[in-house]
Design an enzyme around this catalytic site. Structure first.
Site, PDB file in Angstrom:
ATOM      1  N   CYS A 114       0.799  -1.361   0.050  1.00  0.00           N
ATOM      2  CA  CYS A 114      -0.022  -0.153  -0.110  1.00  0.00           C
ATOM      3  C   CYS A 114       0.977   1.220   0.100  1.00  0.00           C
ATOM      4  CB  CYS A 114      -0.799  -0.062   1.196  1.00  0.00           C
ATOM      5  SG  CYS A 114      -2.099  -1.513   1.232  1.00  0.00           S
ATOM      6  N   HIS A 255      -3.521   6.699   2.694  1.00  0.00           N
ATOM      7  CA  HIS A 255      -3.709   5.451   2.152  1.00  0.00           C
ATOM      8  C   HIS A 255      -5.116   5.089   2.701  1.00  0.00           C
ATOM      9  CE1 HIS A 255      -4.185   1.450   1.178  1.00  0.00           C
ATOM     10  NE2 HIS A 255      -3.790   0.929   2.407  1.00  0.00           N
ATOM     11  N   ASN A 285      -9.882  -0.714  -0.118  1.00  0.00           N
ATOM     12  CA  ASN A 285      -8.430  -0.663  -0.086  1.00  0.00           C
ATOM     13  C   ASN A 285      -8.063  -0.999  -1.610  1.00  0.00           C
ATOM     14  OD1 ASN A 285      -5.865  -1.208   0.443  1.00  0.00           O
ATOM     15  ND2 ASN A 285      -5.992  -1.724   2.239  1.00  0.00           N
TER      16      ASN A 285
END
Ligand code: UT7
Length: 333
Positions: A114, A255, A285
């Site tokens: 990520c 994020h 996500n």
């Protein structure tokens, strides 16, 4: 001296939506639980024949058009992904270069989960400041649905597909420059978030026995706690090192892993709701694609203007982390 300027942004999200209600039919969960614990309502899922490189190329094409820089001038393409088209080779970046009709550019992928987009920004900044490259296409692209275990309610509710891209190019104007990028990693936490099989670390018999061998596994609650601590520290460090106050940040782009993580970090840093960029509700996500997709969201809604300062903040498997102070510096204002 050459500085690196963040010129443009583009993104692509597949049209197919996987809602919380859809997931509740697949595993023992509910819209109420997912919304309360994560803030996610839906995520996008790529078609079977739609690869990470297809999404990355679509996002990159938009970023290129918006940059006003001709594709023949692109001398490097870097793709952040943990779901490449092919695990060993060729790189997704090389495939994207061909899909864009770009030849002779250096092209490679990086694996920082990520945090991937912050890592590629740091690489682009270094190559441009050293004078080795002038116009770099940076991409975060993920088909996480291909490595998600849809029988595991602890992970399948979180992840989605998509891509974001930006053009970073050389400038002599220091006011346009990416101010700073911090990156780091600590492999002692590797087992919190991993795809345990499929690489050289896994035995051949495991691969033969387990159809799910490459799927992501996560110790969610432990990851959550480390995420809040690390994301907060990232920001404190980069602001302090550059003598910048959090009130000078126009857009805080964390994020997009979990709304509760973002809220906890935002509150710890004293960020207002107007500063914090949120897309987790509609995309979930998307790992390396999450930050550029979020930047694209504020760009397309007219909230991102030339000269405004963005603070990017990421955390992911590895463990990896990173933050970046990035003014938006389009050539076409
Ligand atoms: O992008 C990289 C970084 N990733 C992250 O930062 C993700 C970090 N982690 C998270 O976002 C959260 O930990 C999750 C959303 C994954 C889980 O939320 P949580 O509040 O940490 O829940 P938990 O794992 O502590 O589980 C609490 C309960 C458990 O049941 P018991 O043992 O209390 O009976 C779980 O089995 O919730 C249960 N549970 C679920 N229930 C309904 C776990 N997943 C689900 C689910 N639906 N999908």
């Amino acid at each position: 001296m050459a500085y690196a300027a963040f010129r443009s942004i583009g993104a692509y999200a597949p049209s197919k939506i996987l809602s919380n209600e859809d997931l509740a039919k697949m595993v023992d969960t509910s819209d109420e639980w997912i919304t309360k614990r994560t803030g996610i309502k839906e995520r996008r899922i790529a078609e079977d024949g739609e690869f990470t490189s297809d999404m990355g190329a679509k996002a990159a094409q938009i970023a290129l058009e918006r940059s006003g820089i001709d594709k023949s001038k692109i001398d490097m393409i870097i793709c952040a992904t943990i779901s490449p088209d092919y695990f060993c080779m060729p790189s997704t970046a090389a495939i994207i270069s061909t899909k864009l009709g770009i030849s002779n550019a250096t092209a490679f992928d990086i694996s920082a989960a990520c945090t991937g987009f912050v890592y590629v920004l740091s690489i682009a900044k270094a190559f441009i400041e050293s004078g080795m490259k002038k116009n770099i296409l940076v991409i975060g692209a993920e088909k996480l649905s291909a490595i998600t275990d849809y029988t595991d309610r602890g992970t399948c509710i979180l992840f989605g597909d998509g891509a974001g891209a930006a053009v970073v190019s050389a400038t002599e104007d220091k006011n346009e420059a990416i101010i700073d990028v911090h990156t780091g990693a600590d492999g002692t936490f590797a087992d919190l978030l991993m795809s345990p099989n499929g690489g050289s670390g896994s035995a051949h018999d495991t691969l033969e026995q387990e159809a799910t061998s490459c799927f992501m596994q996560m110790k969610g609650n432990e990851t959550f706690k480390v995420a809040v601590k690390t994301l907060t520290k990232d920001v404190v460090d980069i602001l302090r090192d550059n003598s910048i106050d959090s009130s000078e940040i126009k857009h805080f782009v964390p994020h997009q892993a979990n709304l509760r993580i973002i809220k906890a970090v935002g509150e710890a840093l004293g960020m207002s709701d107007e500063q914090v960029v949120l897309t987790v509700e509609k995309y979930g996500n998307t790992s390396g694609a999450s930050i550029p997709m979020a930047i694209n969201d504020i760009y397309e809604s007219g909230r991102l203007q030339a000269g405004e300062l963005m603070l990017l903040d990421a955390f992911g498997g590895g463990l990896t982390w990173g933050s970046a102070l990035v003014p938006f510096a389009p050539l076409q204002k």
